[in-house]
Enzyme design. Structure first.
Site, mmCIF file in Angstrom:
data_model
loop_
_atom_site.group_PDB
_atom_site.id
_atom_site.type_symbol
_atom_site.label_atom_id
_atom_site.label_comp_id
_atom_site.label_asym_id
_atom_site.label_seq_id
_atom_site.Cartn_x
_atom_site.Cartn_y
_atom_site.Cartn_z
ATOM 1 N N ARG A 159 -75.407 -69.254 -69.248
ATOM 2 C CA ARG A 159 -75.779 -68.768 -68.029
ATOM 3 C C ARG A 159 -75.153 -67.346 -67.651
ATOM 4 N NH1 ARG A 159 -70.409 -72.616 -66.262
ATOM 5 N NH2 ARG A 159 -68.402 -71.581 -67.432
ATOM 6 N N ARG A 180 -67.899 -84.832 -64.962
ATOM 7 C CA ARG A 180 -67.213 -83.927 -64.228
ATOM 8 C C ARG A 180 -68.123 -83.800 -62.636
ATOM 9 N NH1 ARG A 180 -64.336 -80.646 -66.484
ATOM 10 N NH2 ARG A 180 -64.773 -78.576 -65.670
ATOM 11 N N GLU A 201 -73.489 -65.906 -70.675
ATOM 12 C CA GLU A 201 -72.961 -66.130 -71.629
ATOM 13 C C GLU A 201 -73.399 -67.558 -72.404
ATOM 14 O OE1 GLU A 201 -69.990 -68.195 -69.007
ATOM 15 O OE2 GLU A 201 -69.273 -69.584 -70.699
ATOM 16 N N ARG A 213 -75.261 -85.673 -54.920
ATOM 17 C CA ARG A 213 -75.352 -85.680 -53.612
ATOM 18 C C ARG A 213 -76.372 -85.717 -52.582
ATOM 19 N NH1 ARG A 213 -71.255 -81.019 -53.616
ATOM 20 N NH2 ARG A 213 -69.273 -82.115 -54.264
ATOM 21 N N TYR A 246 -60.302 -81.439 -72.654
ATOM 22 C CA TYR A 246 -60.638 -79.956 -71.808
ATOM 23 C C TYR A 246 -60.205 -80.278 -70.573
ATOM 24 C CZ TYR A 246 -65.337 -79.247 -70.041
ATOM 25 O OH TYR A 246 -66.661 -78.531 -69.263
ATOM 26 N N ARG A 267 -66.721 -75.342 -79.619
ATOM 27 C CA ARG A 267 -67.126 -74.330 -78.883
ATOM 28 C C ARG A 267 -66.781 -73.541 -78.532
ATOM 29 N NH1 ARG A 267 -72.239 -75.660 -81.412
ATOM 30 N NH2 ARG A 267 -73.046 -74.548 -79.215
ATOM 31 N N ASP A 285 -59.164 -79.300 -66.666
ATOM 32 C CA ASP A 285 -58.740 -78.227 -65.690
ATOM 33 C C ASP A 285 -57.552 -77.832 -65.629
ATOM 34 O OD1 ASP A 285 -61.351 -77.927 -65.597
ATOM 35 O OD2 ASP A 285 -61.217 -79.497 -63.983
HETATM 36 N N1 UDP Z 1 -73.636 -79.071 -67.338
HETATM 37 C C1 UDP Z 1 -75.524 -79.015 -67.694
HETATM 38 N N2 UDP Z 1 -76.438 -77.689 -66.848
HETATM 39 C C2 UDP Z 1 -75.478 -77.378 -65.826
HETATM 40 C C3 UDP Z 1 -74.667 -77.513 -66.198
HETATM 41 C C4 UDP Z 1 -73.317 -78.747 -66.266
HETATM 42 O O1 UDP Z 1 -76.377 -79.581 -67.910
HETATM 43 O O2 UDP Z 1 -76.529 -76.057 -65.203
HETATM 44 C C5 UDP Z 1 -73.661 -80.002 -68.110
HETATM 45 C C6 UDP Z 1 -72.322 -79.352 -69.712
HETATM 46 O O3 UDP Z 1 -72.745 -80.147 -70.356
HETATM 47 C C7 UDP Z 1 -71.168 -78.902 -69.023
HETATM 48 C C8 UDP Z 1 -71.179 -80.623 -67.998
HETATM 49 O O4 UDP Z 1 -72.048 -80.414 -67.469
HETATM 50 O O5 UDP Z 1 -70.689 -79.288 -70.148
HETATM 51 C C9 UDP Z 1 -69.916 -80.527 -67.037
HETATM 52 O O6 UDP Z 1 -70.308 -79.012 -66.588
HETATM 53 P P1 UDP Z 1 -68.978 -77.491 -65.921
HETATM 54 O O7 UDP Z 1 -69.960 -76.900 -64.735
HETATM 55 O O8 UDP Z 1 -67.834 -78.379 -65.568
HETATM 56 O O9 UDP Z 1 -68.689 -76.741 -67.198
HETATM 57 P P2 UDP Z 1 -67.730 -75.966 -67.673
HETATM 58 O O10 UDP Z 1 -67.131 -75.346 -66.297
HETATM 59 O O11 UDP Z 1 -66.552 -76.449 -67.719
HETATM 60 O O12 UDP Z 1 -68.064 -74.955 -68.855
#
Ligand code: UDP
Length: 381
Positions: free
Chosen positions: A277, A171, A298, A175, A346, A247, A348
């Protein structure tokens, strides 16, 4: 026809609207006291900040039809998701981009140099990565993996990244330029007054009736020509084969006078920080200005029966159980399972809307041709 939709979130609203427009009588029920499912937004009464009650939702898509669809029901304001992460006592930019790489390694590399450098530290012995960890080690190497993904992912998923599929990390892009837009989709924005008024506008049709705080009773299904079920797939069958694992999230809300963190989303990569986060909700509406601030810490943990299911786990064990529920669902006539919970995926928001539009189209076609509507328009397996 007389249609029942269970769940007044995005799937229910979009399917209901299409069927109502074609003259069907649509009843939508939801156990909660509000519409919108987990996209629900509400203004905080003290600060007037728009709060994403069930965690941040940022609308982004490449699907022009879906983008036009949501824009027909509300005004979208320009919004770019720029995420930061705190790791090893520094703040970095995500997704991993040239700034992140140069800052982490204390260098001033240009794009091609950085690409070459990252390729040299990535594990080239990994062929097609199967697990999250392999995906990370192959594409960013051990240092960046540990700093940004390992600890965060252990907190988020409660297991080792070696047990998770590579698709979760796919996901996120890597870059080799300074583009720090978290998403690479053509369209991105935030509804001016939050998601709930948008969904309210979708539901505003004379052929739609919504009943809140109303839980689904399977006995009532026979009063309808068809049921669309956006609740948990296993819940429809009263969990008779066992529970599909999810989860859940706990949000610890706090308020602050002024600007707490200077951005909407600050991730915490270190394992010893207990939350994944912090979101500061006023930054999701950058066109508004507020003195006060509402933040959410969170925390992620295993979902117990009384908790709200968020992320489907979908590991080997869950997939086997899912496959049994899919069989059961396919043997049950008169109901189609939709959305994140109904198909245990999962999803979006844009994909949810795309699938809801496709599901409504499939239903209209099956009604016209007299063919049977399947249990799933999108295979959950
Ligand atoms: N992820 C991570 N570190 C980060 C952000 C994301 O390891 O700082 C991993 C984590 O396993 C997460 C996945 O990448 O479930 C997808 O991230 P995304 O931001 O798409 O998650 P969401 O916002 O859907 O929780």
């Amino acid at each position: 026809m007389n249609i029942l939709l269970v769940g007044a979130g995005l799937s229910g609203a979009v399917i209901g609207r299409r069927l109502a427009e074609e003259g069907h009588t649509v009843t939508i029920i939801d156990g909660r006291d509000h519409i919108g499912g987990n996209c629900h937004t509400e203004r905080d009464p003290d600060t007037n900040v728009m709060v994403h009650i069930y965690g941040p939702h940022i609308f982004h898509t490449d699907d022009a039809e879906v983008w036009n669809y949501v824009n027909a029901f509300t005004t979208f304001m320009p919004y770019k998701n720029r995420v930061k992460t705190t790791s090893e006592d520094q703040v970095f930019s995500l997704p991993i981009n040239l700034h992140t790489i140069n800052q982490y390694y204390g260098k001033t590399m240009r794009p091609a140099e950085a690409k070459e450098f990252i390729a040299s530290i990535g594990d080239s012995s990994i062929g097609e990565p199967q697990t999250f960890e392999d995906q990370a080690l192959k594409f960013v190497g051990p240092d960046l993996y540990k700093a940004f993904f390992k600890g965060y992912t252990e907190k988020q998923w409660g297991c080792s990244p070696t047990e998770l599929p590579a698709s979760i990390l796919k996901r996120l892009p890597v870059r080799f330029n300074y583009d720090d837009n978290y998403f690479f989709h053509k369209f991105q924005g935030m509804p001016e007054n939050g998601y709930t008024p948008m969904i309210e506008a979708i539901l505003d049709h004379e052929n739609i009736t919504v009943h809140l705080e109303t839980w689904f009773d399977p006995a009532t299904a026979e009063n309808y020509d068809h049921v669309f079920y956006a609740g948990p797939l296993d819940g429809y069958f009263d969990y008779r084969l066992g529970r599909l694992g999810y989860r859940t999230l706990d949000f610890k809300k706090f308020t602050y006078e002024g600007d707490y963190q200077g951005c909407a989303v600050m991730n915490y990569g270190d394992r010893d920080v207990p939350y994944t986060r912090i979101t500061e909700h006023k930054h999701f509406s950058p066109w508004e200005s507020h003195e006060g601030s509402v933040c959410y810490e969170e925390y992620s943990r295993g979902c117990e029966p009384e908790d709200i299911p968020y992320y489907p786990i979908r590991q080997v064990k869950e997939k086997a159980l899912l496959s049994d529920y899919v069989k059961l669902a396919e043997e049950t006539g008169g109901v189609t399972f939709v959305g994140r919970l109904g198909t245990y995926r999962y999803l979006d928001m844009d994909v949810t809307i795309r699938e809801a539009l496709d599901t409504a189209a499939a239903f209209l076609q099956s009604a016209e041709s007299g063919t049977k509507m399947p249990a799933f328009v999108k295979n959950p397996l």
